[in-house]
Design a protein around this motif. Sequence first.
Motif, short mmCIF file in Angstrom:
data_model
loop_
_atom_site.label_atom_id
_atom_site.label_comp_id
_atom_site.label_asym_id
_atom_site.label_seq_id
_atom_site.Cartn_x
_atom_site.Cartn_y
_atom_site.Cartn_z
N LEU A 165 19.80 0.84 0.13
CA LEU A 165 18.61 0.27 -0.52
C LEU A 165 18.54 0.71 -1.98
N THR A 166 17.95 -0.13 -2.82
CA THR A 166 17.73 0.24 -4.21
C THR A 166 16.59 1.26 -4.29
N ARG B 196 13.79 0.90 -5.83
CA ARG B 196 12.53 0.18 -5.54
C ARG B 196 12.32 0.03 -4.04
N GLU B 197 13.39 -0.37 -3.34
CA GLU B 197 13.27 -0.59 -1.89
C GLU B 197 13.05 0.72 -1.14
N ASN B 198 13.70 1.78 -1.61
CA ASN B 198 13.51 3.09 -0.97
C ASN B 198 12.05 3.55 -1.08
N ALA C 52 9.40 1.34 -1.60
CA ALA C 52 8.55 0.35 -0.93
C ALA C 52 8.57 0.52 0.59
N ILE C 53 9.71 0.94 1.14
CA ILE C 53 9.86 1.05 2.59
C ILE C 53 8.98 2.15 3.16
N ASN D 245 6.21 -3.81 -2.67
CA ASN D 245 7.16 -3.92 -3.79
C ASN D 245 6.46 -3.79 -5.13
N ASP E 13 16.63 -1.00 -9.75
CA ASP E 13 17.59 -1.82 -9.01
C ASP E 13 18.86 -1.07 -8.62
N THR F 152 21.18 1.57 -6.47
CA THR F 152 21.28 2.24 -5.17
C THR F 152 21.59 3.72 -5.44
#
Length: 228
Positions: free
Chosen positions: A99-100, A102-104, A106-107, A117, A134, A136
Amino acid sequence: MTLEAVNLSLGYGDGDLTTFAVREATMRIEGPGFFGVMGPSGSGKSSLLYMLSGLKNPTAGSVLFNGKHLENMADKERAALRREHFGFVFQQPFLLSFLTARENIAIAARPGDKAANRKADALLEELGLSRLADRTPVHLSGGERQRVVVARAMINEPSIIFADEPTAALDHRNGFAVIDLLKRYRDRGTVIVVTHDPAMIAGANKIFHLEDGAITHVEISEISEPPG
Ligand SMILES: Nc1ncnc2c1ncn2[C@@H]1O[C@H](COP(=O)(O)OP(=O)(O)O)[C@@H](O)[C@H]1O
Ligand SMILES: [Mg+2]
């Protein structure tokens, strides 16, 4: 926010062979603010933090979060409290590799949070980390990863962020940068940093000193009211 420990102990083994990681610690933290727990390696800092945050059950004594006993809660209830009200930063910055940044972040938002997000981006922006959004983890340095972990700890606006040696795996410059991000939360919530390095908790509202599992003394910084 009030977090209290009363005669908190964590013992290993039985009877005469019991060794104590923490012995009869009594302390009180009133947030918001920035608080430190200081002591040499093996003094019981992690054990104390794990009990204060409900990650570990004491063998004796109590932890009260806003007057509520953590040790009387069912495991499920305590886990829900942690998810809802606490954020965590550990020594090793653990991120999901696929995960990027941001995703790390947001999760870690509450399940079903449609703004996850957007909140992650806002946090990255606020903490000056937008350039990392963006990437990883393999494309982040250790210091950058720990900054992302700090942002992740803030996503649900926790009452308390618990940080266990958050700078121990970093050089001084990166360590201070991570502490600086944590300190920005001190007006909004409570930040508790465990460390063996006094430089990292300079300016804390209170510093609890641990030796051999016992709190030996508490340094209180009197922040004077601004004039007028
Ligand atoms: N599972 C365990 N069994 C026995 N002793 C333990 C265990 N975990 C920690 N300890 C002991 O408790 C003490 C405090 O450990 P810890 O809380 O990790 O200290 P610190 O974080 O300050 O280095 C140490 O002496 C450690 O050896
Ligand atoms: Mg430790």
